[in-house]
Design a protein around this motif. Sequence first.
Motif, PDB file in Angstrom:
ATOM      1  N   ALA A  67      -4.606  -4.299 -10.677  1.00 60.20           N
ATOM      2  CA  ALA A  67      -4.074  -5.426 -11.449  1.00 60.20           C
ATOM      3  C   ALA A  67      -5.156  -6.100 -12.282  1.00 60.20           C
ATOM      4  N   SER A  68      -6.355  -6.217 -11.740  1.00 59.05           N
ATOM      5  CA  SER A  68      -7.450  -6.858 -12.466  1.00 59.05           C
ATOM      6  C   SER A  68      -7.827  -6.058 -13.709  1.00 59.05           C
ATOM      7  N   VAL A  69      -7.919  -4.751 -13.558  1.00 58.27           N
ATOM      8  CA  VAL A  69      -8.238  -3.869 -14.689  1.00 58.27           C
ATOM      9  C   VAL A  69      -7.133  -3.949 -15.738  1.00 58.27           C
ATOM     10  N   THR A  70      -5.898  -3.939 -15.278  1.00 60.24           N
ATOM     11  CA  THR A  70      -4.754  -3.996 -16.191  1.00 60.24           C
ATOM     12  C   THR A  70      -4.713  -5.316 -16.943  1.00 60.24           C
ATOM     13  N   LEU A  71      -4.960  -6.405 -16.237  1.00 62.77           N
ATOM     14  CA  LEU A  71      -4.925  -7.728 -16.868  1.00 62.77           C
ATOM     15  C   LEU A  71      -6.014  -7.850 -17.926  1.00 62.77           C
ATOM     16  N   GLU A  72      -7.189  -7.335 -17.628  1.00 61.62           N
ATOM     17  CA  GLU A  72      -8.288  -7.377 -18.588  1.00 61.62           C
ATOM     18  C   GLU A  72      -7.939  -6.577 -19.849  1.00 61.62           C
TER      19      GLU A  72
ATOM     20  N   ASN B  29       4.215  -1.557 -16.232  1.00 61.09           N
ATOM     21  CA  ASN B  29       4.345  -0.140 -15.880  1.00 61.09           C
ATOM     22  C   ASN B  29       3.053   0.395 -15.261  1.00 61.09           C
ATOM     23  N   ALA B  30       1.909  -0.044 -15.790  1.00 60.00           N
ATOM     24  CA  ALA B  30       0.619   0.420 -15.270  1.00 60.00           C
ATOM     25  C   ALA B  30       0.436   0.030 -13.812  1.00 60.00           C
ATOM     26  N   VAL B  31       0.821  -1.204 -13.472  1.00 63.26           N
ATOM     27  CA  VAL B  31       0.625  -1.698 -12.098  1.00 63.26           C
ATOM     28  C   VAL B  31       1.723  -1.200 -11.157  1.00 63.26           C
ATOM     29  N   ASP B  32       2.987  -1.348 -11.572  1.00 63.40           N
ATOM     30  CA  ASP B  32       4.104  -1.045 -10.674  1.00 63.40           C
ATOM     31  C   ASP B  32       4.377   0.445 -10.515  1.00 63.40           C
ATOM     32  N   VAL B  33       4.164   1.208 -11.575  1.00 61.90           N
ATOM     33  CA  VAL B  33       4.504   2.635 -11.528  1.00 61.90           C
ATOM     34  C   VAL B  33       3.264   3.512 -11.347  1.00 61.90           C
ATOM     35  N   LEU B  34       2.219   3.227 -12.125  1.00 59.21           N
ATOM     36  CA  LEU B  34       1.028   4.070 -12.079  1.00 59.21           C
ATOM     37  C   LEU B  34      -0.004   3.601 -11.049  1.00 59.21           C
ATOM     38  N   ASN B  35       0.266   2.441 -10.411  1.00 57.69           N
ATOM     39  CA  ASN B  35      -0.608   1.899  -9.360  1.00 57.69           C
ATOM     40  C   ASN B  35      -2.035   1.638  -9.843  1.00 57.69           C
ATOM     41  N   ILE B  36      -2.184   1.226 -11.091  1.00 58.55           N
ATOM     42  CA  ILE B  36      -3.493   0.853 -11.625  1.00 58.55           C
ATOM     43  C   ILE B  36      -3.836  -0.553 -11.159  1.00 58.55           C
TER      44      ILE B  36
ATOM     45  N   GLU C  39       0.799  -1.224   0.000  1.00 56.12           N
ATOM     46  CA  GLU C  39       0.000   0.000   0.000  1.00 56.12           C
ATOM     47  C   GLU C  39       0.834   1.278   0.000  1.00 56.12           C
ATOM     48  N   GLY C  40       2.041   1.211   0.545  1.00 58.85           N
ATOM     49  CA  GLY C  40       2.767   2.452   0.762  1.00 58.85           C
ATOM     50  C   GLY C  40       4.011   2.680  -0.054  1.00 58.85           C
ATOM     51  N   LEU C  41       4.516   1.632  -0.730  1.00 58.03           N
ATOM     52  CA  LEU C  41       5.813   1.761  -1.376  1.00 58.03           C
ATOM     53  C   LEU C  41       5.658   1.859  -2.888  1.00 58.03           C
ATOM     54  N   GLY C  42       5.811   3.060  -3.421  1.00 57.35           N
ATOM     55  CA  GLY C  42       5.753   3.256  -4.863  1.00 57.35           C
ATOM     56  C   GLY C  42       7.093   2.940  -5.509  1.00 57.35           C
ATOM     57  N   LYS C  43       7.078   2.611  -6.787  1.00 53.53           N
ATOM     58  CA  LYS C  43       8.324   2.221  -7.460  1.00 53.53           C
ATOM     59  C   LYS C  43       9.233   3.408  -7.715  1.00 53.53           C
ATOM     60  N   LEU C  44       8.667   4.574  -8.038  1.00 51.72           N
ATOM     61  CA  LEU C  44       9.478   5.749  -8.331  1.00 51.72           C
ATOM     62  C   LEU C  44       9.723   6.565  -7.063  1.00 51.72           C
TER      63      LEU C  44
END
Length: 432
Positions: free
Chosen positions: A412-417, A403-410, A173-178
């Motif tokens: 995962a289910s939406v991204t996978l779809e 990138n969407a999941v790890d960087v933009l925090n989108i 929840e708290g650790l962003g990649k960038l």
Amino acid sequence: MFENIIEQGAVHQLREDILRACNAPSMLFFGPGESGKGSAALELARVLSCSEEGDWKCSCSSCIQHRYLKHNDLLALGHRSFSSEIAASSSTFLRNPGHLSSKLLFFRSVRKLMLRFSPVLMEDDPKFSKILSLLVSLDDGLNEYLDSGQFEKTSLEKLCSSIVKNANALESEGLGKLIPIGHIRSASYWCRLAPESRRKTLIIENAENMRDEARNSLLKLLEEPPPAVNIVLTAKRREAIMPTILSRLRPYRFLKRDAESEKEVIRRVFQDEGSGLSEYLDAFLPQSTEKLYPLAAWFIVSLARISSMSKKRRGQENIPEIFRLLGERYAQIAQDAGFQRCLKDADVIKTVISKSGNFENASFSRFMKICLDLTSDVTRTSADPDFIACNDIFRKHVKEAVNAVDVLNINASVTLEALFYKLKNDLRRQYD
């Protein structure tokens, strides 16, 4: 000093620089993952602030605080995965609850994560209020853990399980990649305050993961570093660091350890047996690579099958060779793992999310890497232009999804779809 860094020539040079009093104010530790860069940076912080000789077992107050990673002269930021190390360290302690080294190992593994949420960094961070309760719970849990000498085995297991669960939630929840520019600015201000002991140390792990504005802010700090501060950046590749920043750092290269050295790390640190360090740590994750592999195989086979069915519905009977080969290579793996045929996009997405535990412990990128490896193993078997195009399609969309999941925090289910839809459509267009 540096007795806890196993089989790394870089620390011998670092030790010599310290003993000759010619260590640099700013350094870069670069090399592959699991090569000891982060551990060496933490040990450097302890040695530089020590009021005695710098030995690991030194009893000065500064060294004691550093061993427990609670020294006010230490600040660490930057994204990396902590969950596997925390889980492995918990297992080590529960196998050897009477060993002080095992107890400290687990404590430090959690504190490494918590350092990223220092009030120095988080004071103006919008995430702070969201994760505050997790930080308090973890701090309470670790204090109870330090006093757990007389606990029964069941109580210890329950306490460790709670700490691991909260740590995983905090990381997720708290650790962003960038690295945010706000953290660099806060760290710069902290660097200019007087140290409590001999020196301060700022550690920035995976320093290549920051935007231009954060790099520029860091460059200003490196151009005029405060006299009582040492700054350590870590990175996988030296070339990933901006040249103007790199020119202000003394580099120390960490090499990938050979198989015997990695076995020795596992024996000495985790008091266990194993072949590769990365594989050993990965095995402690709920969603290990071994567990994700058949799920990835099923995902790829389902994509190929649904794409083939779509072509047949449009009256196209010729199934592309790539679809046939993917099914031939991986259908049995998926079937042996208990996965059934699926012909609906929504059911595929729902199953993958469910079986992956909603990609807990930041496992989305590992799942995507497995999928990419599976498809690449098939597409590179031929120089056919269609195979090369398919490989490019997979690589493009997988990179975007990660990138969407790890960087933009989108989600995962939406991204996978979205990924499934894009792959299916682009593959269809490739073969229409």
